[in-house]
Design a protein around this motif. Structure first.
Motif, short mmCIF file in Angstrom:
data_model
loop_
_atom_site.label_atom_id
_atom_site.label_comp_id
_atom_site.label_asym_id
_atom_site.label_seq_id
_atom_site.Cartn_x
_atom_site.Cartn_y
_atom_site.Cartn_z
N LEU A 251 44.69 52.33 30.75
CA LEU A 251 45.66 52.48 31.83
C LEU A 251 45.05 52.11 33.18
O LEU A 251 45.74 51.56 34.05
CB LEU A 251 46.22 53.91 31.85
CG LEU A 251 47.15 54.26 30.69
CD1 LEU A 251 47.51 55.73 30.72
CD2 LEU A 251 48.39 53.39 30.71
N SER A 252 43.76 52.39 33.37
CA SER A 252 43.08 51.97 34.60
C SER A 252 43.06 50.45 34.71
O SER A 252 43.29 49.88 35.77
CB SER A 252 41.64 52.49 34.64
OG SER A 252 41.62 53.87 34.81
N LYS B 114 47.18 53.35 44.78
CA LYS B 114 47.38 52.96 43.39
C LYS B 114 48.48 53.81 42.77
O LYS B 114 48.86 54.84 43.33
CB LYS B 114 46.09 53.13 42.58
CG LYS B 114 44.98 52.22 43.01
CD LYS B 114 43.77 52.43 42.12
CE LYS B 114 42.65 51.50 42.56
NZ LYS B 114 41.45 51.72 41.76
N LEU B 115 48.93 53.40 41.61
CA LEU B 115 49.99 54.13 40.93
C LEU B 115 49.48 55.40 40.25
O LEU B 115 50.23 56.34 40.06
CB LEU B 115 50.66 53.23 39.88
CG LEU B 115 51.38 52.01 40.45
CD1 LEU B 115 51.84 51.10 39.32
CD2 LEU B 115 52.55 52.44 41.31
N GLY B 116 48.24 55.43 39.83
CA GLY B 116 47.68 56.61 39.17
C GLY B 116 48.02 56.72 37.70
O GLY B 116 48.08 57.82 37.15
N LEU B 117 48.23 55.59 37.04
CA LEU B 117 48.60 55.60 35.62
C LEU B 117 47.64 56.39 34.73
O LEU B 117 48.08 57.09 33.82
CB LEU B 117 48.73 54.16 35.10
CG LEU B 117 49.82 53.31 35.73
CD1 LEU B 117 49.78 51.89 35.17
CD2 LEU B 117 51.19 53.93 35.52
N PRO B 118 46.31 56.30 34.96
CA PRO B 118 45.39 57.05 34.07
C PRO B 118 45.61 58.56 34.11
O PRO B 118 45.21 59.27 33.19
CB PRO B 118 44.00 56.70 34.60
CG PRO B 118 44.18 55.48 35.42
CD PRO B 118 45.59 55.49 35.91
N ARG C 19 36.20 58.53 32.44
CA ARG C 19 37.03 57.45 33.00
C ARG C 19 36.48 56.95 34.32
O ARG C 19 36.33 55.75 34.54
CB ARG C 19 38.47 57.91 33.17
CG ARG C 19 39.36 56.83 33.82
CD ARG C 19 40.70 57.38 34.26
NE ARG C 19 40.62 58.39 35.27
CZ ARG C 19 40.56 58.14 36.59
NH1 ARG C 19 40.51 56.91 37.03
NH2 ARG C 19 40.52 59.13 37.46
N ILE C 20 36.16 57.87 35.21
CA ILE C 20 35.67 57.49 36.54
C ILE C 20 34.37 56.69 36.43
O ILE C 20 34.22 55.65 37.08
CB ILE C 20 35.49 58.74 37.43
CG1 ILE C 20 36.85 59.32 37.79
CG2 ILE C 20 34.69 58.41 38.69
CD1 ILE C 20 36.80 60.71 38.36
N LEU C 21 33.45 57.16 35.61
CA LEU C 21 32.18 56.46 35.46
C LEU C 21 32.37 55.09 34.81
O LEU C 21 31.83 54.08 35.29
CB LEU C 21 31.19 57.30 34.66
CG LEU C 21 30.66 58.54 35.38
CD1 LEU C 21 29.86 59.41 34.41
CD2 LEU C 21 29.83 58.15 36.58
N ALA C 22 33.13 55.04 33.73
CA ALA C 22 33.31 53.77 33.02
C ALA C 22 34.05 52.75 33.89
O ALA C 22 33.62 51.60 33.99
CB ALA C 22 34.07 54.00 31.72
N VAL C 23 35.13 53.17 34.52
CA VAL C 23 35.88 52.25 35.38
C VAL C 23 35.04 51.83 36.57
O VAL C 23 35.05 50.66 36.97
CB VAL C 23 37.22 52.89 35.83
CG1 VAL C 23 37.89 52.08 36.93
CG2 VAL C 23 38.16 53.03 34.65
N GLY C 24 34.29 52.77 37.13
CA GLY C 24 33.43 52.44 38.26
C GLY C 24 32.38 51.41 37.91
O GLY C 24 32.14 50.45 38.65
#
Length: 162
Positions: free
Chosen positions: A17-18, A34-38, A61-66
């Motif tokens: 979703l991110s 952002k929409l905030g889908l995650p 999620r934050i670490l992986a997306v970052g």
């Protein structure tokens, strides 16, 4: 073992979703909006398990997306919003007065408040707080949409995860 597998799936959904969110051209004149889908995954995990599991999925999620799509600043802003958002959502959920949609709205607004506070600390200027009004409006709208989605998912997923 089963719980770990489901939490892994929720992490994967949040990451997907991110990524999908990054592909959607969404610009409302406010940098970083952002929409905030995650957060659909986070709200769902909060209701299916507890705030601890929701925090774990959010941190992954934050670490992986970052690391995959962002940088240290994006991780810092995301973490600031996520921590305040999850704390507010847990408190509001605990009252039992609001539906998952209401909890998500509170979380969306709190997420934006956390990000504005982090931005004010980084730039050392409280005037950046003016961004909060349009961000709070966006948090209300997107929080409602994501909360409604979570509200539809929770009863369907409960039999699977219990």
């Amino acid at each position: 073992m089963r719980k770990t597998a489901y939490l892994g799936l929720f992490c994967a959904v949040a990451l997907i979703l991110s990524y999908v969110e990054s592909l959607i051209p969404f610009f409302a004149g406010i940098p970083g909006m952002k929409l905030g889908l995650p957060n659909a995954a986070i709200v769902t995990v909060l209701y299916l398990y507890s705030w601890k599991e929701a925090a774990l999925v959010n941190a992954v999620r934050i670490l992986a997306v970052g690391f995959l799509f962002g940088n240290m600043f994006s991780m810092m802003f995301s973490a600031a919003g996520a921590v305040l958002s999850l704390a507010v959502m847990q408190l509001v959920k605990k009252t039992g007065r609001l539906s998952p949609a209401g909890v998500s709205i509170a979380g969306g607004i709190a997420h934006n408040a956390g990000q504005v506070m982090a931005a004010a600390a980084v730039v050392e200027n409280l005037r950046i707080g003016y961004y909060f009004v349009p961000l709070a409006a966006a948090g209300l709208l997107t929080g409602a949409a994501i909360g409604i989605l979570s509200q539809l998912l929770i009863p369907r997923l409960q039999p699977l995860v219990r």
